[in-house]
Design a protein around this motif. Structure first.
Motif, PDB file in Angstrom:
ATOM      1  N   SER A 270       0.959  -1.281  -0.018  1.00 51.13           N
ATOM      2  CA  SER A 270       0.112   0.182  -0.147  1.00 51.13           C
ATOM      3  C   SER A 270       0.985   1.359  -0.134  1.00 51.13           C
ATOM      4  CB  SER A 270      -1.163   0.000   1.228  1.00 51.13           C
ATOM      5  OG  SER A 270      -1.805  -0.953   1.066  1.00 51.13           O
ATOM      6  N   LYS A 271       2.043   1.257   0.681  1.00 54.97           N
ATOM      7  CA  LYS A 271       2.756   2.438   0.864  1.00 54.97           C
ATOM      8  C   LYS A 271       3.784   2.684  -0.504  1.00 54.97           C
ATOM      9  CE  LYS A 271       2.813   2.382   5.837  1.00 54.97           C
ATOM     10  NZ  LYS A 271       3.713   1.778   7.192  1.00 54.97           N
ATOM     11  N   SER A 272       3.822   1.597  -1.265  1.00 55.63           N
ATOM     12  CA  SER A 272       4.692   1.500  -2.328  1.00 55.63           C
ATOM     13  C   SER A 272       4.190   2.515  -3.609  1.00 55.63           C
ATOM     14  CB  SER A 272       4.890   0.265  -2.924  1.00 55.63           C
ATOM     15  OG  SER A 272       3.889  -0.198  -3.762  1.00 55.63           O
ATOM     16  N   GLU A 273       4.948   2.903  -4.473  1.00 54.79           N
ATOM     17  CA  GLU A 273       4.543   3.751  -5.679  1.00 54.79           C
ATOM     18  C   GLU A 273       4.702   2.834  -6.791  1.00 54.79           C
ATOM     19  OE1 GLU A 273       3.653   6.891  -5.289  1.00 54.79           O
ATOM     20  OE2 GLU A 273       3.867   6.685  -3.253  1.00 54.79           O
ATOM     21  N   THR A 274       4.595   1.609  -6.895  1.00 60.58           N
ATOM     22  CA  THR A 274       4.430   0.828  -8.054  1.00 60.58           C
ATOM     23  C   THR A 274       3.201   0.748  -8.893  1.00 60.58           C
ATOM     24  OG1 THR A 274       4.921  -1.532  -9.124  1.00 60.58           O
ATOM     25  CG2 THR A 274       3.889  -0.997  -6.979  1.00 60.58           C
ATOM     26  N   PRO A 275       3.051   1.111 -10.108  1.00 58.41           N
ATOM     27  CA  PRO A 275       2.102   1.309 -10.697  1.00 58.41           C
ATOM     28  C   PRO A 275       1.197  -0.354 -10.789  1.00 58.41           C
ATOM     29  CG  PRO A 275       3.794   0.996 -12.112  1.00 58.41           C
ATOM     30  CD  PRO A 275       4.289   1.170 -11.002  1.00 58.41           C
ATOM     31  N   ARG A 276       1.617  -1.018 -10.184  1.00 58.25           N
ATOM     32  CA  ARG A 276       0.902  -2.454 -10.183  1.00 58.25           C
ATOM     33  C   ARG A 276       0.258  -2.693  -8.688  1.00 58.25           C
ATOM     34  NH1 ARG A 276       4.678  -3.807 -14.112  1.00 58.25           N
ATOM     35  NH2 ARG A 276       6.314  -4.340 -13.094  1.00 58.25           N
ATOM     36  N   LYS A 277       0.439  -1.855  -7.931  1.00 55.84           N
ATOM     37  CA  LYS A 277       0.025  -2.062  -6.419  1.00 55.84           C
ATOM     38  C   LYS A 277      -1.447  -2.454  -6.273  1.00 55.84           C
ATOM     39  CE  LYS A 277      -0.721   2.297  -4.187  1.00 55.84           C
ATOM     40  NZ  LYS A 277      -0.130   3.361  -3.178  1.00 55.84           N
ATOM     41  N   GLU A 278      -2.425  -2.024  -7.282  1.00 55.24           N
ATOM     42  CA  GLU A 278      -3.821  -2.052  -7.007  1.00 55.24           C
ATOM     43  C   GLU A 278      -4.111  -3.499  -7.438  1.00 55.24           C
ATOM     44  OE1 GLU A 278      -6.011  -0.310  -5.539  1.00 55.24           O
ATOM     45  OE2 GLU A 278      -4.388   1.222  -5.012  1.00 55.24           O
TER      46      GLU A 278
END
Length: 136
Positions: free
Chosen positions: A121-129
């Protein structure tokens, strides 16, 4: 890849069929219950092996467009146990099953899952969702 998925399901169903048949034939004997328990325990240990985990990773990557590959690339500093937890969640296993595969208490699995979800949740990766939908 479809062959690997078919093989995985065939193995799983063969195991369940064999256990059900054995149970039906001798369901009233204590000795048979001990044998079935031992068979299940051995199967779970085999499933939790590094070889089986790699096969499962290959299936997930093939079936879900490289999900584990992307996950490992997006979170390179996670531990092997965190990757394994994510793999089992990506496969849709229940938390009680995961606790057996990993060999820890169910309450620990809830804690591990919560911590991993927080990292994602805290990451900035575009695939986090995409990853988080497996942690719901």
């Amino acid at each position: 890849m479809s062959g690997k998925i078919e093989s995985l399901f065939r193995t799983r169903f063969r195991l369940l069929d064999g256990l059900a048949s054995s149970y039906f034939e001798c369901r009233e004997t204590g000795q048979e219950q001990k044998r079935i328990y031992a068979d299940v325990k051995n199967s779970l240990n085999d499933f939790s092996s590094d070889t089986a985990t790699q096969e499962l990773t290959d299936v997930v990557n093939g079936y879900k467009n490289g999900l584990m590959e992307h996950f490992k690339a997006d979170y390179p500093k996670l531990s092997a146990s965190q990757y394994r937890l994510a793999l089992y969640l990506f496969c849709g296993f229940s938390l009680p099953s995961i606790s057996i595969f990993i060999g820890t208490d169910l309450r620990n699995i809830y804690v591990y899952k919560s911590r991993l979800k927080s990292i994602i949740s805290k990451s900035e990766t575009p695939r986090k969702e995409e990853y988080l939908k497996y942690f719901a």
